[in-house]
Write a protein that holds these residues in place. Sequence first.
Motif, PDB file in Angstrom:
ATOM      1  N   GLY A  45       0.817  -1.216   0.000  1.00  0.00           N
ATOM      2  CA  GLY A  45       0.000   0.000   0.000  1.00  0.00           C
ATOM      3  C   GLY A  45       0.844   1.257   0.000  1.00  0.00           C
ATOM      4  N   VAL A  46       1.903   1.269   0.804  1.00  0.00           N
ATOM      5  CA  VAL A  46       2.809   2.428   0.844  1.00  0.00           C
ATOM      6  C   VAL A  46       3.452   2.628  -0.531  1.00  0.00           C
ATOM      7  CG1 VAL A  46       4.952   3.340   1.839  1.00  0.00           C
ATOM      8  CG2 VAL A  46       3.242   2.254   3.321  1.00  0.00           C
ATOM      9  N   LEU A  47       3.916   1.541  -1.133  1.00  0.00           N
ATOM     10  CA  LEU A  47       4.533   1.619  -2.454  1.00  0.00           C
ATOM     11  C   LEU A  47       3.541   2.135  -3.501  1.00  0.00           C
ATOM     12  CD1 LEU A  47       6.927   1.073  -4.350  1.00  0.00           C
ATOM     13  CD2 LEU A  47       6.073  -1.270  -4.587  1.00  0.00           C
ATOM     14  N   VAL A  48       2.322   1.611  -3.488  1.00  0.00           N
ATOM     15  CA  VAL A  48       1.290   2.038  -4.441  1.00  0.00           C
ATOM     16  C   VAL A  48       0.955   3.509  -4.224  1.00  0.00           C
ATOM     17  CG1 VAL A  48      -1.129   1.685  -5.115  1.00  0.00           C
ATOM     18  CG2 VAL A  48       0.379  -0.277  -4.795  1.00  0.00           C
ATOM     19  N   LEU A  49       0.884   3.937  -2.973  1.00  0.00           N
ATOM     20  CA  LEU A  49       0.637   5.350  -2.663  1.00  0.00           C
ATOM     21  C   LEU A  49       1.744   6.243  -3.221  1.00  0.00           C
ATOM     22  CD1 LEU A  49      -0.636   5.462   1.023  1.00  0.00           C
ATOM     23  CD2 LEU A  49      -1.604   6.724  -0.886  1.00  0.00           C
ATOM     24  N   LEU A  50       2.983   5.866  -2.995  1.00  0.00           N
ATOM     25  CA  LEU A  50       4.115   6.670  -3.477  1.00  0.00           C
ATOM     26  C   LEU A  50       4.141   6.738  -5.003  1.00  0.00           C
ATOM     27  CD1 LEU A  50       6.942   5.540  -1.031  1.00  0.00           C
ATOM     28  CD2 LEU A  50       5.768   7.761  -1.090  1.00  0.00           C
TER      29      LEU A  50
END
Length: 165
Positions: A45-50
Amino acid sequence: MAPITGTVIFLFVAPGIVAGLIPYWISGWQVGPALGGIEPLRWLGVLVLLLGAVLLAETFARFALVGRGTPAPVYPTETLVVTGSYRFVRNPMYVAVVALILGQGLLFGSLAVLAYGAAIWLIVHLFVIGYEEPTLARSFGAQYERYRANVRRWIPRLTPWNPEQ
């Protein structure tokens, strides 16, 4: 200067509400248990957000600086934007917004935010098919049809399309 100002205003109004405020209303931006107890989904999720944030910034800047317009239908671009991330997928701005929503759903462990992201994608898909693509075809004619024939709507190409070839 107007395209830049209009684009910044639209950025805060449209994606700001759709991918920021509404997911906040749904989740309170509270981190819950990882979906299915799978903690790596939170990091995904963090990666997709970034990635979504970087893509959104790139697409908005490209609309203002290259297209000399805004994403808002009331002040559209003067030229068809087919550079940068648009060489890989026709709708990177929408992909970015949906990525921001889905990234939050994964990060916060929120099925409601994930469902909201799926609903937003469906709404955007219907808008693209019903309004945006016909409008672009009328506005840019053969140039858009050539672009449309070479770059997919949602699934990115593995290699960038070269409009000069």
